[in-house]
Design an enzyme around this catalytic site. Structure first.
Site, PDB file in Angstrom:
ATOM      1  N   ARG A  25       1.883   2.311  -3.274  1.00  0.00           N
ATOM      2  CA  ARG A  25       0.687   2.943  -2.708  1.00  0.00           C
ATOM      3  C   ARG A  25       0.978   4.265  -2.024  1.00  0.00           C
ATOM      4  NH1 ARG A  25      -1.082  -2.562  -0.228  1.00  0.00           N
ATOM      5  NH2 ARG A  25      -1.116  -3.653  -2.192  1.00  0.00           N
ATOM      6  N   VAL A  26       2.151   4.451  -1.483  1.00  0.00           N
ATOM      7  CA  VAL A  26       2.407   5.704  -0.770  1.00  0.00           C
ATOM      8  C   VAL A  26       3.548   6.507  -1.383  1.00  0.00           C
ATOM      9  CG1 VAL A  26       1.546   4.839   1.431  1.00  0.00           C
ATOM     10  CG2 VAL A  26       3.943   4.589   0.887  1.00  0.00           C
TER      11      VAL A  26
END
Lengths: 183, 524
Positions: free
Chosen positions: B386-387
């Site tokens: 996600r990051v």
């Protein structure tokens, strides 16, 4: 050293009720006498029989009333009947313990245990009790026992605090100090 | 350190002379009941939550349940010497473990005691840190921007992990979860040459929870062979140790990692695995009679993992100015690779869903892929980061951009193609490309690749150079290509190893022409 007796919350509630009733009737000493008698009996073989589930509660109650018919204070006798009627007879062995604790609290007595390497004289015991009474602002009563592994000095356990004045304790502290000293 | 015997004697003499022989006072209680690694204690009225208590023979315990008239403890050592009626002393301390450089290269237990038979770890009392710490606050953090290269093509290309990220590794037993971690640890050698004093070197902590002792020995051997132990700590709470040690060990491992993070270093920590930690925690909590919830886990099993993983973070560059007491330098990070084992690929079980929701993405390993020869068995369809996208090296981002979509198309068409009907050229091309890419992403164990090597290999796949090669020839072609590049274009490779290198047209031209040259040589 005997393990501190534990009481279930239910026994504490019944014990407190009995204590308050006795206090309001100014019958604390009489009930305490009954309780210590009960406590002694219940710790013996008779006590085993009284907590035996194969006996009916009615039979146990009958046996107790018969045995103590004359001696018991009316409050104690009624209390035992209440326990039986409420099907809480199994709490009976715990009640003397709770009662004694409440009585100690009432009289401001703290009970503890003194351990020493040798048997202590009555004067020493009295002196220790006096100095601890002064520190805790309560009347301190100590039981004594002999523990040779302490080598010398005394240890007092009182209200969850261990006052360690023994030679063994000092040697242990010296060891910790020398092991952790920064060179 | 030089020690002069006479100095030692004088210090000891002073200690003995100044020794106060007065009585000490300690808060004590008595053991009411002991068994199954937990004890109930009467007394200890001033005991605090999580406080260390001392039993006879120096066995320690941790207070976890404070009730009206008793204290519930877990024992941290051999319970057989603890007896009913024993005196228990409170210590006024919480569990702390030694931390610092001295631990690198060592195998320790959950209390930081050495387990590798290499003697005492020379740490002082200043190096002790409580194992439970609060996570960095919002202002002390920074977004994830630097890459944490795993050295594995399929991960670095499609599921990039950044420094300070928590990336879950999830899969059934025997799908290569531990192998992935070992490769990632070995690959960190590329960051600082394996020299822990180099500030660029990423330090690693491998926390084995409830693993077979033989597995841990194998991990240690592999890391030693690869020269990776010089910058690694192994915190081991094996299956034979008390449940208390198993559920506490991740916190100890994190405390050791935090020491480096707070000094501005980058740390990679792997918890292998958190399922077993949850089992151990459940066991202890049921024995302490906390009410069971879903799957018999106690109510705070989510918090058990969230408070642990929140401590892995990227610290702000000015963390030192914000909190000089805690941080001696800013910019440090802890990247976490928690592992969760699933049963029959069921990610909707309690612990997997919990940890998936806490982490910043997951790498999903599948046994079907593993047994069909795709190793590492990463299912790229449902694995996400996600990051990490912000932390991927620009060159890799550019080169691997089409990889995910190509593979997705391939999987869709593959199902079709099994009907065996006539296929148009576009479909056939997509199938050829997909098969080459799947082959390309296979990678042997213990051979993590450098950034440059990964970029060149993946470029060969996505640019279509591999399309003319037989599927079976792909591994040898890629290997040869990397060798060719290292031999003839060392400057390009060194440039590509720098994170910040952009994928310029010039660079692409050089790599492309090199690919074509090698392709000619290879077919000849």
């Amino acid at each position: 050293m005997a393990i501190a007796a534990q009481s279930t919350p239910a026994a504490s509630r019944y014990g407190l009720a009995l204590f308050e009733a006795a206090n309001s009737q100014s019958a604390l000493d009489a009930v305490q006498g009954d309780m210590s008698l009960l406590g002694t009996v219940l710790r013996s073989d008779v006590g085993q029989a009284l907590t035996d589930p194969r006996w009916s509660t009615a039979a146990k109650l009958g046996a107790i009333t018969k045995a103590f018919s004359s001696g018991l204070h009316p409050l104690t006798a009624d209390f035992i009947k209440v326990l039986a009627r409420r099907k809480r007879f199994e709490l009976l062995p715990q009640v003397p313990v709770v009662f004694a604790r409440l009585l100690d609290e009432h009289h401001g007595i703290l009970r503890g245990q003194l351990e020493a390497a040798f048997a202590v004289s009555d004067e020493t015991l009295a002196a220790v009790e006096a100095s601890l009474s002064q520190e805790t602002a309560k009347k301190v009563v100590l039981g004594t026992s002999v523990n040779e592994s302490l080598l010398g000095g005394i240890c007092v356990t009182l209200a969850g605090i261990l006052y360690d004045g023994s030679v063994l304790g000092q040697l242990n502290r010296m060891r910790t100090r020398l092991e952790t000293v920064e060179l | 350190m030089e020690l002069n015997p006479s100095e030692v004697t004088s210090v000891l003499k002073a200690e003995i002379e100044n020794f106060q022989s007065e009585a000490s006072t300690e808060h004590v209680g008595q053991v009411l009941q002991v068994g199954d690694g937990v004890a109930r204690i009467y007394g200890l009225e001033h005991c605090m939550m999580s406080e260390l208590v001392e039993f006879r023979d120096g066995v320690m315990g941790v207070a976890l349940n404070l009730e009206e008239d008793n204290v519930g403890c877990v024992l941290l050592g051999n319970a057989s010497s603890v007896k009913e009626g024993d005196i228990v002393k409170s210590t006024g301390k919480v569990i702390s473990v030694p931390t610092g450089d001295e631990l690198l290269g060592r195998v320790v237990n959950a209390l930081g005691e050495p387990m590798d038979g290499r003697g005492v770890i020379q740490t002082s009392s200043d190096d002790l840190r409580p194992i439970e710490q609060t996570a960095p606050t919002v202002v002390e953090r920074e977004p994830v921007t630097e890459p944490m290269m795993s050295g594995i093509k399929s991960i670095d290309a499609m599921i990039p992990v950044g420094r300070g990220q928590r990336e879950l590794i999830i899969g059934d037993r025997q799908t290569g979860k531990t192998a992935l971690i070992i490769d990632s640890i070995i690959n960190q050698k590329n960051t600082g040459g394996g020299d822990p004093s180099n500030p660029e070197q990423v330090l690693c902590v491998y926390n084995a929870i409830g693993q077979k002792q033989s597995t841990v020995v194998e991990v240690l051997r592999r890391l030693e062979e690869a020269g990776a132990m010089s910058y690694t700590i192994i915190v081991n709470a094996s299956a034979s140790e008390e449940a208390s040690m198993q559920f506490l060990s991740p916190y100890s491992a994190t405390a050791m990692a935090e020491r480096f993070r707070d000094a501005g270093r980058h740390v990679l920590i792997a918890y292998d695995d958190l399922t077993k930690q949850a089992y151990a925690y459940r066991q202890v909590m049921l024995l302490l009679r906390r009410p069971p919830g879903r799957e018999a886990y106690p109510g705070d099993v989510f918090n058990l993992h969230s408070k642990l993983l929140e401590r892995s973070a990227k610290l702000s560059r000015n963390a030192h100015e914000l909190n000089p007491e805690k941080y001696s330098a800013g910019g440090g990070s802890i990247t976490a690779f928690p592992v969760v084992e699933t049963q029959e690929g069921d990610v909707s079980a309690y612990v997997p869903t919990n940890v998936i929701s806490i982490t910043d993405g997951q790498i999903f390993l599948e046994s079907d892929l593993f047994y069909s020869g795709v190793r590492p068995a990463v299912n790229v369809g449902i694995s996400v980061s996600r990051v990490g996208g912000a932390a991927q090296t620009p060159a890799m981002k550019k080169v691997a951009g089409g990889l995910r979509i190509n593979l997705a198309q391939f999987r869709e068409l593959e199902a079709f193609a099994q009907f065996g009907s006539d296929l148009d050229t576009a479909t056939q091309q997509a199938l050829t490309r997909g098969a080459r890419l799947v082959e390309l992403l296979k990678q042997g164990q213990y051979v993590p690749l450098k950034n440059s090597e990964q970029i060149v290999s993946i470029f060969a796949g996505t640019s279509g150079v591999l399309d003319d090669i037989e599927n079976a020839q792909v591994p040898s072609f890629v290997e040869g290509l990397v060798e060719h590049m290292n031999a003839n274009h060392a400057d390009v490779m060194i440039e590509l190893d720098q994170w910040k290198t952009k994928w310029t047209d010039e660079l692409e031209g050089t790599v492309k022409s090199a690919c074509e040259t090698f392709s000619g040589q290879f077919s000849a």
